[in-house]
Design a protein around this motif. Structure first.
Motif, mmCIF file in Angstrom:
data_model
loop_
_atom_site.group_PDB
_atom_site.id
_atom_site.type_symbol
_atom_site.label_atom_id
_atom_site.label_comp_id
_atom_site.label_asym_id
_atom_site.label_seq_id
_atom_site.Cartn_x
_atom_site.Cartn_y
_atom_site.Cartn_z
ATOM 1 N N GLY A 59 1.399 2.896 -13.657
ATOM 2 C CA GLY A 59 2.404 1.929 -14.097
ATOM 3 C C GLY A 59 3.791 2.321 -13.629
ATOM 4 N N GLY A 60 4.633 1.329 -13.491
ATOM 5 C CA GLY A 60 5.991 1.599 -13.034
ATOM 6 C C GLY A 60 6.166 1.189 -11.583
ATOM 7 N N ARG A 61 6.898 1.966 -10.864
ATOM 8 C CA ARG A 61 7.213 1.657 -9.471
ATOM 9 C C ARG A 61 6.007 1.901 -8.559
ATOM 10 N NH1 ARG A 61 12.728 3.027 -6.334
ATOM 11 N NH2 ARG A 61 12.203 1.884 -4.452
ATOM 12 N N THR A 62 5.702 0.925 -7.731
ATOM 13 C CA THR A 62 4.593 1.060 -6.791
ATOM 14 C C THR A 62 5.061 1.803 -5.546
ATOM 15 O OG1 THR A 62 5.040 -1.047 -5.726
ATOM 16 C CG2 THR A 62 3.495 -1.052 -7.584
ATOM 17 N N ALA A 63 4.100 2.250 -4.769
ATOM 18 C CA ALA A 63 4.385 2.952 -3.517
ATOM 19 C C ALA A 63 3.134 2.919 -2.661
ATOM 20 C CB ALA A 63 4.804 4.398 -3.787
ATOM 21 N N ARG A 64 3.307 3.180 -1.399
ATOM 22 C CA ARG A 64 2.171 3.368 -0.498
ATOM 23 C C ARG A 64 1.887 4.869 -0.461
ATOM 24 N NH1 ARG A 64 5.559 -0.142 1.908
ATOM 25 N NH2 ARG A 64 6.328 1.402 3.384
ATOM 26 N N MET A 65 0.707 5.241 -0.906
ATOM 27 C CA MET A 65 0.342 6.654 -1.022
ATOM 28 C C MET A 65 -0.576 7.069 0.123
ATOM 29 S SD MET A 65 1.929 7.635 -3.744
ATOM 30 C CE MET A 65 1.252 9.274 -3.699
ATOM 31 N N GLY A 82 -3.411 4.095 0.341
ATOM 32 C CA GLY A 82 -3.554 2.967 -0.566
ATOM 33 C C GLY A 82 -2.352 2.793 -1.461
ATOM 34 N N ASP A 83 -2.351 1.686 -2.209
ATOM 35 C CA ASP A 83 -1.229 1.424 -3.107
ATOM 36 C C ASP A 83 -1.639 1.385 -4.575
ATOM 37 O OD1 ASP A 83 -2.556 -0.970 -3.139
ATOM 38 O OD2 ASP A 83 -0.903 -2.139 -2.324
ATOM 39 N N THR A 84 -2.924 1.629 -4.869
ATOM 40 C CA THR A 84 -3.366 1.740 -6.260
ATOM 41 C C THR A 84 -4.216 2.988 -6.502
ATOM 42 O OG1 THR A 84 -5.290 0.348 -5.826
ATOM 43 C CG2 THR A 84 -3.330 -0.746 -6.716
ATOM 44 N N TYR A 85 -5.014 3.400 -5.504
ATOM 45 C CA TYR A 85 -5.873 4.569 -5.653
ATOM 46 C C TYR A 85 -6.136 5.196 -4.292
ATOM 47 C CZ TYR A 85 -9.676 7.671 -6.867
ATOM 48 O OH TYR A 85 -10.436 8.785 -7.048
ATOM 49 N N VAL A 86 -6.057 6.503 -4.236
ATOM 50 C CA VAL A 86 -6.427 7.267 -3.040
ATOM 51 C C VAL A 86 -7.195 8.483 -3.536
ATOM 52 C CG1 VAL A 86 -5.617 8.542 -1.028
ATOM 53 C CG2 VAL A 86 -4.322 6.575 -1.832
ATOM 54 N N GLY A 87 -8.289 8.809 -2.891
ATOM 55 C CA GLY A 87 -9.049 9.996 -3.261
ATOM 56 C C GLY A 87 -9.712 10.601 -2.059
ATOM 57 N N GLY A 88 -9.958 11.893 -2.115
ATOM 58 C CA GLY A 88 -10.638 12.553 -1.015
ATOM 59 C C GLY A 88 -10.934 14.007 -1.326
ATOM 60 N N VAL A 89 -11.812 14.572 -0.514
ATOM 61 C CA VAL A 89 -12.227 15.961 -0.662
ATOM 62 C C VAL A 89 -11.312 16.850 0.176
ATOM 63 C CG1 VAL A 89 -14.087 17.614 -0.221
ATOM 64 C CG2 VAL A 89 -14.618 15.355 -1.149
ATOM 65 N N VAL A 90 -10.916 17.952 -0.415
ATOM 66 C CA VAL A 90 -10.123 18.965 0.264
ATOM 67 C C VAL A 90 -10.966 20.229 0.323
ATOM 68 C CG1 VAL A 90 -8.013 20.334 0.168
ATOM 69 C CG2 VAL A 90 -7.994 17.973 -0.626
ATOM 70 N N ARG A 91 -11.017 20.833 1.500
ATOM 71 C CA ARG A 91 -11.819 22.052 1.665
ATOM 72 C C ARG A 91 -11.033 23.290 1.247
ATOM 73 N NH1 ARG A 91 -13.740 20.040 7.473
ATOM 74 N NH2 ARG A 91 -11.489 20.031 7.638
ATOM 75 N N MET A 97 -1.510 17.328 0.271
ATOM 76 C CA MET A 97 -0.362 16.737 -0.397
ATOM 77 C C MET A 97 -0.616 15.254 -0.620
ATOM 78 S SD MET A 97 3.653 16.607 0.827
ATOM 79 C CE MET A 97 3.291 16.053 2.466
ATOM 80 N N ALA A 98 -0.275 14.774 -1.811
ATOM 81 C CA ALA A 98 -0.278 13.349 -2.116
ATOM 82 C C ALA A 98 1.141 12.866 -1.834
ATOM 83 C CB ALA A 98 -0.656 13.107 -3.574
ATOM 84 N N ALA A 99 1.305 12.135 -0.732
ATOM 85 C CA ALA A 99 2.634 11.781 -0.247
ATOM 86 C C ALA A 99 2.945 10.298 -0.442
ATOM 87 C CB ALA A 99 2.745 12.130 1.237
ATOM 88 N N THR A 100 4.144 10.021 -0.915
ATOM 89 C CA THR A 100 4.630 8.651 -0.991
ATOM 90 C C THR A 100 5.175 8.247 0.382
ATOM 91 O OG1 THR A 100 6.814 9.403 -1.686
ATOM 92 C CG2 THR A 100 5.255 8.815 -3.431
ATOM 93 N N GLY A 104 10.824 11.551 -2.199
ATOM 94 C CA GLY A 104 11.860 11.465 -3.217
ATOM 95 C C GLY A 104 11.767 10.245 -4.105
ATOM 96 N N ILE A 105 10.959 9.263 -3.715
ATOM 97 C CA ILE A 105 10.803 8.058 -4.524
ATOM 98 C C ILE A 105 10.083 8.425 -5.828
ATOM 99 C CG2 ILE A 105 8.631 7.362 -3.475
ATOM 100 C CD1 ILE A 105 9.472 4.469 -3.731
ATOM 101 N N LYS A 106 10.529 7.874 -6.920
ATOM 102 C CA LYS A 106 9.886 8.101 -8.222
ATOM 103 C C LYS A 106 8.833 7.005 -8.409
ATOM 104 C CE LYS A 106 9.725 9.871 -12.437
ATOM 105 N NZ LYS A 106 8.617 10.720 -12.673
ATOM 106 N N ALA A 107 7.613 7.301 -8.009
ATOM 107 C CA ALA A 107 6.529 6.316 -8.053
ATOM 108 C C ALA A 107 5.689 6.498 -9.312
ATOM 109 C CB ALA A 107 5.659 6.450 -6.814
#
Length: 117
Positions: A59-65, A82-91, A97-100, A104-107
Motif C-alpha cells: 500500500g502507498g506509493r507504487t513503483a516498478r521493482m 513488476g509493480d505488485t510482486y517480484v520473487g526469485g531464488v538467490v544462490r 537487491m530489491a531495487a526501485t 531513494g523513492i519511498k515505495a
C-alpha cells in the motif's frame, strides 16, 4: 599377529568414525543458514545460503521493482520485474537487491528473504 591386525583394524575404524563425526559437524554448519528477515529496498545483501526473495506491494506509493542478483556488488542481473510482486531464488554467495526504478523513492513495498534448506 592376529591381535595386532585386530588392533590396527580397530584403530582404523575409530579414525573413520572420527572423520564421519567431523564431516557431519561441517555439514550441519553449512546447512545452518540465516533466519528469514525483512530486507530494505535499494540495499545490497549477500546471501549466506540459497534463499527466496519476495518483494510485494503493501500500500502507498507504487513503483516498478526489479530483483537484481549477481556475483558483484552491486548486482546487475535482473531476475524479476513488476509493480505488485517480484520473487526469485538467490544462490548462496550471490549479491542481491530489491531495487526501485528510482533510488531513494519511498515505495509501498516490503521485501523478505527466506532461506531454502
Amino acid at each position: 599377529m592376529l591381535e595386532s591386525r585386530d588392533d590396527a583394524l580397530h584403530t582404523r575404524v575409530q579414525e573413520l568414525e572420527d572423520r564421519v563425526a567431523h564431516l557431519t559437524g561441517l555439514l550441519g554448519t553449512l546447512l545452518q543458514g540465516e533466519d528469514r528477515f525483512q530486507a530494505a529496498l535499494n540495499t545490497v545483501y549477500q546471501a549466506r545460503t540459497s534463499g527466496y526473495v519476495a518483494v510485494y506491494f503493501v500500500g502507498g506509493r507504487t513503483a516498478r521493482m526489479r530483483l537484481l542478483t549477481g556475483p558483484q556488488s552491486p548486482p546487475t542481473t535482473s531476475v524479476g520485474y513488476g509493480d505488485t510482486y517480484v520473487g526469485g531464488v538467490v544462490r548462496a554467495g550471490e549479491f542481491w537487491m530489491a531495487a526501485t526504478h528510482r533510488p531513494g523513492i519511498k515505495a509501498g513495498f516490503e521485501c523478505v528473504f527466506t532461506p531454502l534448506f
